[in-house]
Structures are given as structure tokens and as C-alpha cells.
Design a protein around this motif. Sequence first.
Motif, PDB file in Angstrom:
ATOM      1  N   PHE A  28      46.093  51.359  54.841  1.00 39.94           N
ATOM      2  CA  PHE A  28      46.787  51.182  53.603  1.00 39.94           C
ATOM      3  C   PHE A  28      47.749  49.979  53.737  1.00 39.94           C
ATOM      4  N   VAL A  29      47.516  49.264  52.733  1.00 40.21           N
ATOM      5  CA  VAL A  29      48.458  48.009  52.695  1.00 40.21           C
ATOM      6  C   VAL A  29      49.204  48.183  51.411  1.00 40.21           C
ATOM      7  N   ILE A  30      50.659  48.113  51.759  1.00 41.67           N
ATOM      8  CA  ILE A  30      51.748  48.580  50.632  1.00 41.67           C
ATOM      9  C   ILE A  30      52.127  47.098  50.045  1.00 41.67           C
ATOM     10  N   ASP A  31      51.717  46.653  49.099  1.00 39.40           N
ATOM     11  CA  ASP A  31      52.280  45.522  48.664  1.00 39.40           C
ATOM     12  C   ASP A  31      53.529  45.724  48.090  1.00 39.40           C
ATOM     13  N   ASP A  32      54.778  44.806  48.652  1.00 35.16           N
ATOM     14  CA  ASP A  32      55.931  44.962  48.182  1.00 35.16           C
ATOM     15  C   ASP A  32      56.412  43.922  47.032  1.00 35.16           C
ATOM     16  N   GLY A  33      55.622  43.751  46.082  1.00 32.77           N
ATOM     17  CA  GLY A  33      55.907  42.981  44.849  1.00 32.77           C
ATOM     18  C   GLY A  33      55.790  41.512  45.369  1.00 32.77           C
ATOM     19  N   SER A  34      54.544  41.415  45.948  1.00 32.18           N
ATOM     20  CA  SER A  34      54.009  39.785  46.354  1.00 32.18           C
ATOM     21  C   SER A  34      54.047  38.934  45.086  1.00 32.18           C
ATOM     22  N   THR A  35      54.495  37.682  45.142  1.00 32.34           N
ATOM     23  CA  THR A  35      54.015  36.912  44.020  1.00 32.34           C
ATOM     24  C   THR A  35      53.104  35.806  44.312  1.00 32.34           C
ATOM     25  N   ASP A  36      52.331  35.794  45.513  1.00 29.63           N
ATOM     26  CA  ASP A  36      51.332  34.888  46.076  1.00 29.63           C
ATOM     27  C   ASP A  36      49.964  35.539  46.043  1.00 29.63           C
ATOM     28  N   ASN A  37      49.147  35.318  46.913  1.00 29.92           N
ATOM     29  CA  ASN A  37      47.653  35.800  46.715  1.00 29.92           C
ATOM     30  C   ASN A  37      47.514  37.328  47.547  1.00 29.92           C
ATOM     31  N   THR A  38      48.417  37.617  48.107  1.00 30.20           N
ATOM     32  CA  THR A  38      48.332  38.852  49.023  1.00 30.20           C
ATOM     33  C   THR A  38      47.493  39.933  48.426  1.00 30.20           C
ATOM     34  N   VAL A  39      47.813  40.638  47.271  1.00 28.95           N
ATOM     35  CA  VAL A  39      47.216  41.438  46.622  1.00 28.95           C
ATOM     36  C   VAL A  39      45.534  41.037  46.159  1.00 28.95           C
ATOM     37  N   LYS A  40      45.230  39.752  45.866  1.00 26.24           N
ATOM     38  CA  LYS A  40      44.045  39.231  45.882  1.00 26.24           C
ATOM     39  C   LYS A  40      43.225  39.437  47.228  1.00 26.24           C
ATOM     40  N   TYR A  41      43.829  38.848  48.076  1.00 23.42           N
ATOM     41  CA  TYR A  41      43.218  39.017  49.666  1.00 23.42           C
ATOM     42  C   TYR A  41      42.753  40.454  50.056  1.00 23.42           C
ATOM     43  N   VAL A  42      43.788  41.212  49.825  1.00 17.23           N
ATOM     44  CA  VAL A  42      43.441  42.572  50.377  1.00 17.23           C
ATOM     45  C   VAL A  42      42.354  43.164  49.638  1.00 17.23           C
ATOM     46  N   GLN A  43      42.173  42.938  48.080  1.00 16.25           N
ATOM     47  CA  GLN A  43      41.128  43.492  47.477  1.00 16.25           C
ATOM     48  C   GLN A  43      39.836  43.050  47.897  1.00 16.25           C
ATOM     49  N   GLU A  44      39.763  41.892  48.668  1.00 13.79           N
ATOM     50  CA  GLU A  44      38.382  41.457  49.117  1.00 13.79           C
ATOM     51  C   GLU A  44      37.738  42.557  50.245  1.00 13.79           C
ATOM     52  N   PHE A  45      38.701  43.295  50.542  1.00 16.47           N
ATOM     53  CA  PHE A  45      38.398  44.444  51.574  1.00 16.47           C
ATOM     54  C   PHE A  45      38.061  45.586  51.180  1.00 16.47           C
ATOM     55  N   LYS A  46      36.914  46.201  50.863  1.00 15.10           N
ATOM     56  CA  LYS A  46      36.625  47.421  49.993  1.00 15.10           C
ATOM     57  C   LYS A  46      36.920  48.674  50.796  1.00 15.10           C
ATOM     58  N   ASN A  47      37.145  48.643  52.112  1.00 23.74           N
ATOM     59  CA  ASN A  47      37.554  49.723  52.697  1.00 23.74           C
ATOM     60  C   ASN A  47      39.111  49.816  52.965  1.00 23.74           C
TER      61      ASN A  47
ATOM     62  N   ALA B 124      53.607  44.677  53.074  1.00 27.66           N
ATOM     63  CA  ALA B 124      53.470  43.290  52.977  1.00 27.66           C
ATOM     64  C   ALA B 124      53.964  42.498  51.870  1.00 27.66           C
ATOM     65  N   TYR B 125      54.685  41.447  51.865  1.00 29.92           N
ATOM     66  CA  TYR B 125      55.388  40.774  50.945  1.00 29.92           C
ATOM     67  C   TYR B 125      55.162  39.144  51.007  1.00 29.92           C
ATOM     68  N   ASN B 126      54.341  38.793  50.294  1.00 30.43           N
ATOM     69  CA  ASN B 126      54.046  37.218  50.249  1.00 30.43           C
ATOM     70  C   ASN B 126      53.380  37.059  51.534  1.00 30.43           C
ATOM     71  N   GLU B 127      52.417  37.672  51.981  1.00 31.86           N
ATOM     72  CA  GLU B 127      51.654  37.191  53.299  1.00 31.86           C
ATOM     73  C   GLU B 127      50.169  36.869  53.143  1.00 31.86           C
ATOM     74  N   GLU B 128      50.204  35.978  52.185  1.00 31.49           N
ATOM     75  CA  GLU B 128      48.685  35.267  52.042  1.00 31.49           C
ATOM     76  C   GLU B 128      48.132  34.615  53.073  1.00 31.49           C
ATOM     77  N   ASN B 129      49.062  34.085  54.128  1.00 30.55           N
ATOM     78  CA  ASN B 129      48.626  33.277  55.224  1.00 30.55           C
ATOM     79  C   ASN B 129      47.963  34.209  56.274  1.00 30.55           C
ATOM     80  N   GLN B 130      48.530  35.419  56.414  1.00 34.30           N
ATOM     81  CA  GLN B 130      48.068  36.194  57.510  1.00 34.30           C
ATOM     82  C   GLN B 130      47.388  37.551  57.230  1.00 34.30           C
ATOM     83  N   ILE B 131      47.432  37.997  56.001  1.00 35.04           N
ATOM     84  CA  ILE B 131      47.155  39.227  55.783  1.00 35.04           C
ATOM     85  C   ILE B 131      45.484  39.598  55.990  1.00 35.04           C
ATOM     86  N   ARG B 132      44.760  38.643  55.602  1.00 29.35           N
ATOM     87  CA  ARG B 132      43.393  38.765  56.044  1.00 29.35           C
ATOM     88  C   ARG B 132      43.123  38.958  57.480  1.00 29.35           C
ATOM     89  N   ASN B 133      43.712  38.179  58.193  1.00 29.11           N
ATOM     90  CA  ASN B 133      43.615  38.252  59.856  1.00 29.11           C
ATOM     91  C   ASN B 133      44.156  39.457  60.229  1.00 29.11           C
TER      92      ASN B 133
END
Length: 225
Positions: free
Chosen positions: A33-52, A9-18
Motif C-alpha cells: 500500500f502506497v499512501i500518497d501524502d499530497g504529492s505534487t510531482d509524478n509520484t501518483v502517476k508512477y505508482v499507478q503503473e503497478f497494477k498490483n 510517499a511525498y514527492n518521491e518520483e525519483n525513487q518510488i518505482r525502485n
Amino acid sequence: MKIAVLVPAYNEENQIRNTIKGIMNIPYDIDLFVIDDGSTDNTVKYVQEFKNVNLLTYGANKGKGFALNFGLKKVIGNYDIIGFLDGDIGETSSEAEKLIKPILYDKIDVTIAQFPSAKKKGGFGFVKRLSFSGIKYFTGKEIYSGLSGQRFFKKEVLEIIEEIPFGYGVEVGMTIDILKKGFTIKEVPVVMTHNETGRNISGFIHRFKQFYHIILILIKKALKN
């Protein structure tokens, strides 16, 4: 069988949660496993909302091929089936269930998602024709979804193919390597959607990069023969 899904995922804040929610709706026991490819938006933050969900990071943007190789090194020894899904397919990621079944029950080595026709006009088909022709030239096989990044593999396939190519030629390069090793591939129709590129400047730039990277992959393979 143990199943892992890798989502670069790279800058996928609009869809990553869905996308994550869709994968969670698949009726199999899946480690995601979500591999963050250096995102500069909220991608990492949104992934961290999911504990599993397992989040893998390494800093700067290095491209999809690097992300997949990075993720594979973390999971390859622990799972029987490994899937790749893009971060922008939203809740249609649940359609990946159709990609898992042929590997579990039909003795297929690799499945590739065959998307429905695009809803809006994109390019003029040059990249798709290059993909199809390149795969057929090197393998003799006709694969119509060679550009699709939604794929599932038996572990044995990923253990013996060459390193996943970097750049926009990743899917074509992998398909050629897999077929040349004698593995079976099944294209599976799915009702998935993703961010489509239109006939605008950014769309044409994206397709040019795809075309260029695929050409590089094909030249590299031709030089090896």
C-alpha cells in the motif's frame, strides 16, 4: 501469515518505482500500500503503473504520521504483520526481508532497520543523541536506531499502542510507546540507503525540525507521567 507493507510517499518520483520493485523482490506474499501524502510531482502517476500496488490518497500534504495512521486504518484488521518503509529507499527496500524473518521465526514483536554509517557528513549527532537519550529515559532500553522509519510489527503491537505521533517525532514516539507496553524490539542491520541530508541549509533545517518535534513528543510524554 498475511503481510502488508505501508509506504508513505511525498514527492518521491525519483525513487518510488525502485522502492516498489525492491519490495516486490522480497520472497514473501506481500500486499503493498502506497499512501500518497499530497504529492505534487509524478509520484501518483508512477505508482499507478503497478497494477498490483494499492494506492491510497487523501489530498493535501499532512505529514508522515497522518499518512501512516490513514494507511493503518485501512489494513489493521486484515494482516498479521505490518511494515513501514519510506518511499526513498529505492531497490534497497528488498532488504526488508531481514526485518520480516525475526517476527516470523524468532518471536520478536517489532524489528527496526539499522542502517550502515552515512556516506556523507550530515549533522553533528544532536538528533540521534536526543532520540537515544529520550528512549532510554522513558523505557530504560538502549535503542540506537530510534530514528529509523523502516519497521515491521506484529498486528497486536499496532492494535494497542497509542495513535502514531505526527511530525518528525513519529519514530521516537512509537518506540517509547512500544517498549512501555512490554513488547520486544530487535534492531536488524541492513544495507539500505535513502536520501541523506548534508551539511547545508536545507539539511540543517530538516534536522532542526526533527529535534524540535522530538522534544515536543518527549515533553508530551513527560507530562503524562
